[in-house]
Design a protein around this motif. Structure first.
Motif, mmCIF file in Angstrom:
data_model
loop_
_atom_site.group_PDB
_atom_site.id
_atom_site.type_symbol
_atom_site.label_atom_id
_atom_site.label_comp_id
_atom_site.label_asym_id
_atom_site.label_seq_id
_atom_site.Cartn_x
_atom_site.Cartn_y
_atom_site.Cartn_z
ATOM 1 N N ARG A 158 0.511 -1.101 0.023
ATOM 2 C CA ARG A 158 0.100 -0.257 -0.294
ATOM 3 C C ARG A 158 1.252 1.113 -0.185
ATOM 4 N N PRO A 159 0.232 2.408 -0.686
ATOM 5 C CA PRO A 159 1.255 2.878 -0.631
ATOM 6 C C PRO A 159 1.757 3.479 0.880
ATOM 7 N N GLN A 160 0.894 3.726 2.113
ATOM 8 C CA GLN A 160 1.556 4.404 2.985
ATOM 9 C C GLN A 160 2.827 3.504 3.795
ATOM 10 N N ALA A 161 2.768 2.316 3.666
ATOM 11 C CA ALA A 161 3.259 1.509 3.509
ATOM 12 C C ALA A 161 4.791 1.708 2.916
ATOM 13 N N TRP A 162 5.252 1.792 2.047
ATOM 14 C CA TRP A 162 6.090 2.350 1.265
ATOM 15 C C TRP A 162 6.403 3.624 1.507
ATOM 16 N N LEU A 163 5.755 4.379 1.985
ATOM 17 C CA LEU A 163 6.185 5.707 2.597
ATOM 18 C C LEU A 163 6.461 5.941 3.798
ATOM 19 N N GLN A 164 6.164 4.847 4.664
ATOM 20 C CA GLN A 164 6.385 4.359 6.576
ATOM 21 C C GLN A 164 7.837 3.055 6.852
ATOM 22 N N SER A 165 7.876 1.909 5.990
ATOM 23 C CA SER A 165 8.006 1.133 5.946
ATOM 24 C C SER A 165 10.053 0.987 5.924
ATOM 25 N N GLU A 166 10.882 0.508 6.534
ATOM 26 C CA GLU A 166 12.069 -0.059 6.073
ATOM 27 C C GLU A 166 11.954 -1.839 5.960
ATOM 28 N N ASN A 167 11.301 -2.280 6.529
ATOM 29 C CA ASN A 167 11.627 -3.885 5.841
ATOM 30 C C ASN A 167 10.152 -4.075 5.817
ATOM 31 N N LEU A 168 10.700 -4.322 4.119
ATOM 32 C CA LEU A 168 9.744 -5.660 3.414
ATOM 33 C C LEU A 168 9.269 -6.743 3.777
ATOM 34 N N PHE A 169 9.859 -7.438 5.067
ATOM 35 C CA PHE A 169 9.841 -8.834 4.616
ATOM 36 C C PHE A 169 9.301 -9.391 5.941
ATOM 37 N N GLU A 170 9.804 -8.650 6.672
ATOM 38 C CA GLU A 170 9.325 -8.742 8.059
ATOM 39 C C GLU A 170 7.795 -8.822 8.582
ATOM 40 N N GLY A 171 7.255 -10.218 9.339
ATOM 41 C CA GLY A 171 5.723 -9.797 9.239
ATOM 42 C C GLY A 171 4.632 -9.971 7.948
ATOM 43 N N SER A 172 5.392 -10.013 6.553
ATOM 44 C CA SER A 172 4.851 -9.247 4.950
ATOM 45 C C SER A 172 4.472 -10.540 4.902
ATOM 46 N N LYS A 173 3.526 -10.883 3.457
ATOM 47 C CA LYS A 173 3.190 -12.395 3.025
ATOM 48 C C LYS A 173 4.034 -12.516 2.068
#
Length: 233
Positions: free
Chosen positions: A185-200
């Motif tokens: 999601r757009p906000q995930a790209w703007l706020q997250s630094e780790n693409l993998f932790e807790g992702s699917k």
């Protein structure tokens, strides 16, 4: 509300010079990703984020958009994927575009399948709003038996010697990023630094995963492309 595909493709590749537009299987490498994105029919915009005029021209020839040139501070060896995609998200939002989801698709992913891109979007609806969907595959050998080499003596040592006596089938499977695409999601790209932790993860067969960073990687991928072309005849 729009679905955006971002293909990062800077011009400064060092290990394989110009790899993003070098010919692979009869077309520029980046063309495989652009074509897969178009064939998936997921996106309102397919853009290439680049600092390189030649890459921009090739991208447009293969039906991608290049609405801006990437800033120099995001085109060096230290700029992360997250930062590059976040820049694109912010650029669109600053111009009044409402984005539903954003897919980062690597320019060197010639085995990416349109159906996988579609499935990634389906899985995104099942993922937490602040996390991602990414492609992954399993390691061919148990990582619990990984070795390291002592640089002084040249001798091998196990990272986990306590795992030596265990049977392979009793060791837990491990997985790694396949380096094809990432939905978020757009906000995930703007706020997250780790693409993998807790992702699917969307799991791919190992034979369709090729990280192309060295001359050996490139040759291996070419041989696989040739084999697939022969099989399709």
């Amino acid at each position: 509300m729009s679905l955006l595909c971002v293909i990062p493709a800077r011009g400064g590749s060092k290990r394989i010079p110009r790899k993003n537009i070098r010919e692979f299987g009869g077309k520029p490498m980046i063309a495989w990703s652009i074509e897969a994105a178009n064939a998936s029919e997921c996106f309102d915009h397919i853009i290439v984020s680049t600092d390189d005029i030649e890459i921009a021209d090739v991208a447009r020839q293969w039906a991608a958009e290049v609405p801006f040139m990437r800033p120099a501070e995001l085109a060096d060896d230290f700029a992360s994927t997250n930062q590059v995609v976040a820049h694109c998200v912010q650029w669109y939002q600053d111009r009044g575009h409402e984005l539903t989801a954003v897919c980062c698709l690597y320019a060197t992913a010639p085995f990416v399948e349109p159906a996988d891109i579609k499935q990634g979007l389906v899985l995104l609806d099942q993922a937490p709003i602040d996390r991602f969907v990414f492609t992954a595959t399993d390691y061919p050998s148990p990582i619990q038996r990984a070795l390291r080499l002592d640089l002084d003596s040249g001798m091998a040592h196990m990272w986990h010697p306590e795992q030596f006596s265990k049977r392979s089938q009793d060791l837990e499977d491990a997985y790694h990023d396949s380096g094809q695409f990432y939905w978020g999601r757009p906000q995930a790209w703007l706020q997250s630094e780790n693409l993998f932790e807790g992702s699917k993860p969307l799991l791919l067969p190992r034979w369709r995963v090729h990280d192309i960073d060295t001359a050996d990687d490139w040759k291996h991928a070419e041989l696989m492309r040739q084999a697939l072309a022969q099989e399709a005849r």
